[in-house]
Every structure is written in C-alpha cells, then in structure tokens.
Design an enzyme around this catalytic site. Structure first.
Site, PDB file in Angstrom:
ATOM      1  N   HIS A  97      60.988  53.635  40.063  1.00  0.00           N
ATOM      2  CA  HIS A  97      60.403  54.672  40.904  1.00  0.00           C
ATOM      3  C   HIS A  97      60.426  54.228  42.365  1.00  0.00           C
ATOM      4  CE1 HIS A  97      57.843  56.653  37.476  1.00  0.00           C
ATOM      5  NE2 HIS A  97      59.140  56.656  37.233  1.00  0.00           N
ATOM      6  N   GLU A  99      58.073  53.540  44.338  1.00  0.00           N
ATOM      7  CA  GLU A  99      57.169  52.413  44.592  1.00  0.00           C
ATOM      8  C   GLU A  99      57.779  51.086  44.163  1.00  0.00           C
ATOM      9  OE1 GLU A  99      54.414  55.652  42.779  1.00  0.00           O
ATOM     10  OE2 GLU A  99      56.567  55.231  42.895  1.00  0.00           O
ATOM     11  N   CYS A 127      52.300  56.264  38.781  1.00  0.00           N
ATOM     12  CA  CYS A 127      52.155  56.318  37.332  1.00  0.00           C
ATOM     13  C   CYS A 127      51.623  54.972  36.834  1.00  0.00           C
ATOM     14  CB  CYS A 127      53.517  56.624  36.700  1.00  0.00           C
ATOM     15  SG  CYS A 127      54.692  55.259  36.853  1.00  0.00           S
ATOM     16  N   CYS A 130      53.925  51.954  37.792  1.00  0.00           N
ATOM     17  CA  CYS A 130      53.886  51.588  39.208  1.00  0.00           C
ATOM     18  C   CYS A 130      52.524  51.000  39.591  1.00  0.00           C
ATOM     19  CB  CYS A 130      54.207  52.798  40.071  1.00  0.00           C
ATOM     20  SG  CYS A 130      55.913  53.377  39.902  1.00  0.00           S
TER      21      CYS A 130
END
Length: 210
Positions: A97, A99, A127, A130
């Site tokens: 992701h 991040e 999420c 992350c």
C-alpha cells in the site's frame, strides 16, 4: 487542487480501501525510489493541511495509472523523507500500500528501520497491515484524511496504532480534508463501475451481432 487552508471537514468520511504496489519493482516510477514526486517549496511552515494536500497530489499519481487513489508522505522536522502511492493493481502485490511504500523508502533514506520522530500523512485511514507496519517502524504520529469504516485500523474498526498491549503507540490526528480524500476514492470507484458496465454492454452488443 486549491482549497482554503482551514477548510477541514468537521466529520470524517468513510470509504473502503483497496491495494497498492512494491517499491523495488522495475515499473515503479523513479519518484517512489528516492526522487520527490512533486516540486517542493520551503516546507518549514507547512501544517497538517499543507501536508495532506501533498498526499492528495500523490493520490492523483496513483489514479493516473488506474490505481485506487491513495497517497502517503512521510515527514521529519517538516521535511519530506519519503513518499508513496498505490500501485498494487499494476504490480499484483497485495501488500504494498502507499504507506508501506513510503515507510520502506524512508528506512532506506534514514538507513534505519526505526522511523523515530517521523509523521506519516495518508489520505485514507491505514488498514491492519499498514497500521502494524507503522507500529513496528515506531512512527511518532499518524495523520489521515478519510476514515475507513470497513477495514480502518487507526480507530474506525480497530485501533492497532494506540493499542496498549503493543510496545508502541502512535499519536493520531484524523479528518484532515476528509471529504476531499473520500470523494476522490468514491469518484474513482463510481467511474470504474460505469466503465465496467459500458464494457459489458459493448461485449453483449458484439455477441448479438454475430
């Protein structure tokens, strides 16, 4: 994307998250490997709104290549250390992701997997994956735009980043340009649904003409 600096929504908006991309892939843009994606001005006086605008611009880069528009920038002493945006559809990588890309690059820049005294700005609430990575990296502060009431792990569904059972807790600020962040993602999915519907109708028409 000009916007009044103090135009911060009073209530966070909710959207659901999709996925991103891997840092070391050969198709990842150079800007995710050490060069800043955006031309930087003097950031010494930047506030949370300014940095969220920066993250929103990174989200635009994800959308430009057909990815879910989520952007993240990692900052220390009000200077950009690293950044990331979603590319996992393109890279077939469910774990990278925005991040993750940002903190991976930051570790390389700082030559330390512990990102002490750093702040991560991201357009969508992290999420669980992350959030766990942020805790492991010892991020000091997390600032996100839109809440994710399906998989959010910074207070909406779970709160991994402030869990007292873990060995590190992160300071959280939410709702910065929440409406703008949420609208960007909602518009993306709305447009993609229309495109899929149009493609389905076009394929049906081709079959009828056979």
């Amino acid at each position: 994307m000009p916007m009044a600096k103090n135009n911060v929504p009073t209530a966070p908006c909710s959207v659901s998250r999709a996925q991103s991309s891997i840092v070391n892939s050969p198709t990842v843009p150079k800007s995710q490997k050490g060069e800043n994606a955006l031309p930087l001005k003097n950031t010494a006086d930047y506030n949370d709104q300014d940095w969220m605008q920066y993250a929103l611009a990174l989200a635009d880069k994800a959308e430009a290549v057909g990815e879910i528009p989520v952007g993240a920038v990692l900052v220390k002493s009000n200077e950009v250390i690293a950044e990331g945006w979603n590319l996992s559809i393109l890279e077939h990588n469910a774990c990278a992701h925005a991040e993750i890309i940002a903190i991976t690059n930051a570790g390389k820049v700082l030559e330390n997997y512990r990102l002490i005294d750093c702040t991560l700005y991201v357009t969508l609430e992290p999420c669980p994956m992350c959030a766990g990575a942020l805790v492991h990296a010892r991020i000091k502060r997390l600032v996100y735009g839109a809440g994710d009431y399906k998989t959010g792990a910074a207070g909406s569904v779970f709160d991994l980043v402030r869990n007292e059972h873990l060995n590190h807790q992160i300071e959280v600020t939410s709702g910065i340009y929440a409406e703008q962040c949420a609208t960007k993602i909602s518009d993306f999915f709305r447009r993609r649904r229309k495109e899929k519907k149009a493609l389905k109708q076009a394929n049906k028409g081709d079959k009828d003409n056979v």
